[in-house]
Scaffold this motif. Structure first.
Motif, PDB file in Angstrom:
ATOM      1  N   ARG A   1      68.235   0.657  28.571  1.00 30.68           N
ATOM      2  CA  ARG A   1      67.434   1.779  28.077  1.00 30.68           C
ATOM      3  C   ARG A   1      67.706   3.043  28.887  1.00 30.68           C
ATOM      4  O   ARG A   1      67.642   4.160  28.347  1.00 30.68           O
ATOM      5  N   ARG A   2      68.026   2.887  30.169  1.00 33.29           N
ATOM      6  CA  ARG A   2      68.322   4.062  30.990  1.00 33.29           C
ATOM      7  C   ARG A   2      69.618   4.738  30.566  1.00 33.29           C
ATOM      8  O   ARG A   2      69.846   5.907  30.895  1.00 33.29           O
ATOM      9  N   SER A   3      70.473   4.014  29.843  1.00 34.04           N
ATOM     10  CA  SER A   3      71.717   4.620  29.371  1.00 34.04           C
ATOM     11  C   SER A   3      71.531   5.363  28.048  1.00 34.04           C
ATOM     12  O   SER A   3      72.501   5.815  27.452  1.00 34.04           O
ATOM     13  N   GLY A   4      70.293   5.481  27.595  1.00 30.73           N
ATOM     14  CA  GLY A   4      70.007   6.254  26.390  1.00 30.73           C
ATOM     15  C   GLY A   4      69.955   5.439  25.114  1.00 30.73           C
ATOM     16  O   GLY A   4      70.020   5.990  24.015  1.00 30.73           O
TER      17      GLY A   4
ATOM     18  N   ARG B   1      77.456   0.426  26.695  1.00 29.53           N
ATOM     19  CA  ARG B   1      77.763  -0.260  27.950  1.00 29.53           C
ATOM     20  C   ARG B   1      78.816  -1.367  27.749  1.00 29.53           C
ATOM     21  O   ARG B   1      78.590  -2.528  28.100  1.00 29.53           O
ATOM     22  N   PRO B   2      79.973  -1.043  27.175  1.00 26.24           N
ATOM     23  CA  PRO B   2      80.973  -2.089  26.926  1.00 26.24           C
ATOM     24  C   PRO B   2      81.502  -2.732  28.202  1.00 26.24           C
ATOM     25  O   PRO B   2      81.928  -3.889  28.186  1.00 26.24           O
ATOM     26  N   TRP B   3      81.477  -1.990  29.334  1.00 26.08           N
ATOM     27  CA  TRP B   3      81.986  -2.549  30.580  1.00 26.08           C
ATOM     28  C   TRP B   3      81.149  -3.710  31.078  1.00 26.08           C
ATOM     29  O   TRP B   3      81.604  -4.476  31.949  1.00 26.08           O
TER      30      TRP B   3
ATOM     31  N   ARG C   1      79.795   8.718  24.024  1.00 27.50           N
ATOM     32  CA  ARG C   1      79.914   8.657  25.477  1.00 27.50           C
ATOM     33  C   ARG C   1      79.362   7.331  25.974  1.00 27.50           C
ATOM     34  O   ARG C   1      78.295   6.894  25.550  1.00 27.50           O
ATOM     35  N   ILE C   2      80.105   6.696  26.876  1.00 30.96           N
ATOM     36  CA  ILE C   2      79.714   5.372  27.335  1.00 30.96           C
ATOM     37  C   ILE C   2      79.267   5.414  28.786  1.00 30.96           C
ATOM     38  O   ILE C   2      79.574   6.344  29.529  1.00 30.96           O
ATOM     39  N   SER C   3      78.534   4.388  29.168  1.00 26.88           N
ATOM     40  CA  SER C   3      78.072   4.244  30.542  1.00 26.88           C
ATOM     41  C   SER C   3      79.169   3.586  31.371  1.00 26.88           C
ATOM     42  O   SER C   3      79.801   2.625  30.939  1.00 26.88           O
ATOM     43  N   VAL C   4      79.387   4.104  32.574  1.00 27.42           N
ATOM     44  CA  VAL C   4      80.434   3.600  33.467  1.00 27.42           C
ATOM     45  C   VAL C   4      79.777   2.917  34.662  1.00 27.42           C
ATOM     46  O   VAL C   4      78.919   3.505  35.322  1.00 27.42           O
TER      47      VAL C   4
ATOM     48  N   GLY D   1      84.462  10.618  38.349  1.00 26.74           N
ATOM     49  CA  GLY D   1      83.932  11.962  38.557  1.00 26.74           C
ATOM     50  C   GLY D   1      82.870  12.340  37.544  1.00 26.74           C
ATOM     51  O   GLY D   1      82.878  11.882  36.404  1.00 26.74           O
ATOM     52  N   LYS D   2      81.972  13.213  37.956  1.00 29.75           N
ATOM     53  CA  LYS D   2      80.843  13.564  37.102  1.00 29.75           C
ATOM     54  C   LYS D   2      81.241  14.393  35.896  1.00 29.75           C
ATOM     55  O   LYS D   2      80.483  14.516  34.927  1.00 29.75           O
ATOM     56  N   HIS D   3      82.433  14.993  35.935  1.00 33.30           N
ATOM     57  CA  HIS D   3      82.873  15.805  34.798  1.00 33.30           C
ATOM     58  C   HIS D   3      83.708  15.006  33.794  1.00 33.30           C
ATOM     59  O   HIS D   3      84.048  15.516  32.726  1.00 33.30           O
ATOM     60  N   ALA D   4      84.037  13.763  34.136  1.00 33.58           N
ATOM     61  CA  ALA D   4      84.770  12.919  33.192  1.00 33.58           C
ATOM     62  C   ALA D   4      83.858  12.505  32.043  1.00 33.58           C
ATOM     63  O   ALA D   4      82.646  12.369  32.206  1.00 33.58           O
ATOM     64  N   LYS D   5      84.445  12.305  30.885  1.00 34.30           N
ATOM     65  CA  LYS D   5      83.663  11.965  29.692  1.00 34.30           C
ATOM     66  C   LYS D   5      84.203  10.684  29.063  1.00 34.30           C
ATOM     67  O   LYS D   5      84.893  10.715  28.043  1.00 34.30           O
ATOM     68  N   PRO D   6      83.899   9.538  29.690  1.00 35.26           N
ATOM     69  CA  PRO D   6      84.413   8.264  29.137  1.00 35.26           C
ATOM     70  C   PRO D   6      83.850   8.001  27.751  1.00 35.26           C
ATOM     71  O   PRO D   6      82.660   8.174  27.495  1.00 35.26           O
ATOM     72  N   GLY D   7      84.722   7.598  26.856  1.00 36.77           N
ATOM     73  CA  GLY D   7      84.326   7.357  25.475  1.00 36.77           C
ATOM     74  C   GLY D   7      84.537   8.567  24.593  1.00 36.77           C
ATOM     75  O   GLY D   7      84.654   8.435  23.372  1.00 36.77           O
ATOM     76  N   MET D   8      84.607   9.739  25.201  1.00 34.47           N
ATOM     77  CA  MET D   8      84.793  10.967  24.430  1.00 34.47           C
ATOM     78  C   MET D   8      86.255  11.410  24.427  1.00 34.47           C
ATOM     79  O   MET D   8      86.677  12.176  23.591  1.00 34.47           O
ATOM     80  N   THR D   9      87.015  10.934  25.404  1.00 33.98           N
ATOM     81  CA  THR D   9      88.421  11.303  25.511  1.00 33.98           C
ATOM     82  C   THR D   9      89.291  10.052  25.363  1.00 33.98           C
ATOM     83  O   THR D   9      88.853   8.941  25.659  1.00 33.98           O
ATOM     84  N   THR D  10      90.517  10.243  24.966  1.00 36.18           N
ATOM     85  CA  THR D  10      91.434   9.116  24.761  1.00 36.18           C
ATOM     86  C   THR D  10      91.922   8.573  26.095  1.00 36.18           C
ATOM     87  O   THR D  10      92.471   9.334  26.904  1.00 36.18           O
TER      88      THR D  10
END
Length: 479
Positions: A452-455, A174-176, A18-21, A41-50
Motif C-alpha cells: 500500500r505504501r507503493s501507491g 512491485r515486480p521485483w 512507474r514501479i517500486s525498486v 538514483g532518485k531521478h531515475a524512473k524505473p518502469g517509465m523508461t526502456t
C-alpha cells in the motif's frame, strides 16, 4: 469509505507504470547495494523508461536459473552416490521421486497409479504427472531412478520460472518482489522433494488470472491445482471473506463453477475407471498418523519420552487438527471483516494456507514452497523474509539429521539429539507465525503495508477492485 482510485496492475496496451525498486523502498536491502553502486538514483524512473535487454523479467529468469543450479547442487551428493541406504538423510538430498520410482512400481509400469490394486497416495492429477514423467524414462541398463529425478527436475525448473513471472506480474508496481521466489532458500532446498511445484504454479497463475479479472479462468486453475494438492482450494476462503465484505458474490460463484468443472473433469474419468485407486488418496489421508515435522508428531515424540504422557492416534489428531484449522479460519474471517480497509487478497490467502500447514497432520519439509510466492505478495519485506527462510533452512537440515540419527548405525554422541529436531520444528513454526502476525498488523494499520505504501490498494483484487464496503464488523468506518 470512498471508491478506491489507486492504480492496480498494469493492463496490456496502457501507458508504462512507474514501479517500486527494492533498493529504494526496502531499508534492509539498501544497506547491501554499495557493491553494485548503491541505491537507484532518485531521478531515475524505473518502469517509465526502456531498460534495454535486461528487463525485470529477464533478470528474474536469470535469478531463477541461479536458484535452479543451487537446487541441483543441493541434491548432487545423491545424484553422484545414489539415494540408497542413509545417503539421502546424511547429505540432506532426499527426494520422493527416486523413492517412489521403485516403491510404487513406476520402474515396471509407468502408469502404475492407474493399474488394478494401485495404492498411490496422491491426487489424480499428480498421478498423471508422475506417470507422464515416468513414461519419458526409457528402458535400459542405466540408473533409471536418476533419470526419473532429472526429468522431474527439468520440469520443476520450468515451473519455477512460471511461478516467478506470474508472481512478478501479479505484484503490480512491485515486480521485483518476485526475486524472493527466484532465490528463496526454501525453494532451493525443497522444490525437488515432491511434485508440489505443480500445485504452486497453478495457484500462482490463478492469482494472476484473478488480478486480471479473468475470474472463471482463475477458478479453473484452482480446480486443477486442487487435483494436484488440496491447498490451492484454500484460495476460496479469501474470496469468500472479500465477497462478504464487498457484497459482490458473482465472482465467487463464477470462480467456484470453474474450479468444480475442472476438478470433476480431471477426477471423474479415474473415479469411474478405477474407483478404489481413486479413493486411496482420501482413505490414506484419513488413516495416516502424524507426519514428520508436524506439531502432532513432535508432541508424540515428546510424549514418548515423558512418563505419564499419552501419544495421539490418527483419529484424535484428525479431530484436533480440523478443529484448530476451522478456528483459525473463523479468526481470519473476523479479522478480514473487522479491518479498517479491505485486506488484500494475498494477505488472506497466505494466512489461510499458513494456518492449514501449521495445524495439518502432515508438515512435510517441501510445504514451505506453498508459502513462498504468497509471502512475496502478502509481506514483501526482505529482512522478515530472510529470517523466516533461515529458520526453514534450519528445520530442513534438522529433519534429515533426525532421520539419519534414527536409521543409521551411529553412536548417539555423533548425532543431533531429538531435542534439537523438536526445537527446530518449533522454531520454523514460530517464524511462520511471526509473518502471520506482521500481515495481520498491516491489515489493521495499512501504513505498515509495503504494498500500500507503493501507491496500490490491492494489485490482486481483481473483481473486488474499487468495491465499497457492504458488511463490516466495526462500529466506525475508515481510519
Amino acid at each position: 469509505m470512498t471508491r478506491s482510485t489507486a492504480p492496480g496492475p498494469p493492463k496490456r496496451g496502457t501507458a508504462p507504470m512507474r514501479i517500486s525498486v527494492p533498493s529504494r523502498s526496502d531499508v534492509f536491502l539498501k544497506r547491501f547495494t554499495e557493491v553494485i553502486g548503491g541505491p537507484l538514483g532518485k531521478h531515475a524512473k524505473p518502469g517509465m523508461t526502456t531498460p534495454g535487454f535486461f528487463t525485470i523479467e529477464r533478470v528474474l529468469i536469470i535469478f531463477t536459473i541461479i536458484g535452479v543450479l543451487l537446487a541441483v547442487l543441493a541434491k548432487n551428493a545423491c545424484r553422484l552416490n545414489g539415494w540408497g541406504g542413509t545417503n539421502s538423510y546424511q547429505w540432506a538430498c532426499y527426494s520422493d521421486w527416486t523413492a517412489l520410482f521403485h516403491a510404487r512400481g513406476f520402474a515396471e509400469n509407468a502408469f502404475a497409479p492407474f493399474a488394478d490394486g494401485a495404492q498411490f497416495e496422491y491426487p489424480v492429477l499428480m498421478s498423471v504427472v508422475a506417470s507422464a514423467t515416468a513414461a519419458l524414462v526409457p528402458q535400459g541398463e542405466f540408473d533409471r531412478a536418476l533419470a526419473f529425478f532429472d526429468v522431474n527436475l527439468l520440469i520443476v525448473a520450468s515451473l519455477w520460472m512460471v511461478v516467478v513471472i506470474a508472481t512478478a506480474r501479479a505484484a503490480g508496481r512491485r515486480p521485483w518482489d518476485a526475486a524472493m521466489v527466484a532465490l528463496a532458500p526454501g525453494l532451493i532446498l525443497a522444490s525437488t522433494i515432491n511434485w508440489d511445484m505443480w500445485a504452486v504454479a497453478f495457484l500462482a497463475l490463478a492469482m494472476l488470472a484473478w488480478a486480471r479479472q479473468l475470474t472463471f479462468l482463475a477458478g479453473v486453475l484452482i480446480g486443477l491445482g486442487t487435483a494436484m494438492k488440496v491447498f490451492p482450494l484454500l484460495f476460496f476462503g479469501a474470496v469468500i471473506v472479500l465477497a462478504i465484505r464487498s457484497g459482490r458474490y458473482r465472482p465467487l460463484w463464477v470462480s467456484l463453477a470453474g474450479a468444480a468443472l475442472s476438478w470433476v473433469a480431471v477426477n471423474a474419468p479415474m473415479a469411474v475407471a478405477n474407483f478404489d485407486a481413486w479413493k486411496h488418496f482420501f482413505t490414506f489421508t484419513e488413516d495416516r498418523g502424524a507426519g514428520l515435522s508436524s506439531f502432532w508428531h513432535i508432541y508424540n515424540v515428546t510424549a514418548a519420552e515423558v512418563p505419564g504422557m499419552n501419544t495421539l492416534d490418527a483419529g484424535v489428531i484428525n479431530v484436533l487438527a480440523m478443529g484448530l484449522f476451522v478456528a483459525c479460519c473463523a479468526g481470519i474471517a473476523f479479522l478480514g471483516l473487522r479491518a479498517p480497509v479491505a485486506p488484500r487478497l494475498s494477505q488472506l490467502v497466505f494466512l489461510i494456507v499458513a494456518s492449514f500447514i501449521m495445524f495439518n497432520k502432515v508438515y512435510s519439509p517441501q510445504f514451505v514452497v506453498w508459502l513462498i510466492p504468497l509471502a512475496a505478495l502478502a509481506w514483501p519485506k526482505w529482512k522478515d523474509f530472510l529470517i523466516w527462510q533461515l529458520f526453514e533452512v534450519l528445520h530442513f537440515w534438522a529433519i534429515w539429521m533426525y532421520l539419519y540419527a534414527t536409521t543409521a548405525d551411529i553412536q548417539a554422541s555423533n548425532a543431533f539429539p531429538t531435542s534439537f529436531y523438536v526445537l527446530a520444528v518449533l522454531g520454523h513454526m514460530i517464524a511462520t507465525g511471526w509473518l502471520m502476525y506482521r500481515i495481520c498488523a498491516s491489515m489493521f494499520d495499512p501504513r505498515l503495508d509495503p504494498v500500500r505504501r507503493s501507491g496500490q490498494v490491492d494489485p490482486q483484487a481483481g473483481a473486488f477492485a474499487g468495491a465499497r464496503d457492504s458488511f463490516v464488523l466495526r462500529s466506525t468506518r475508515g481510519l
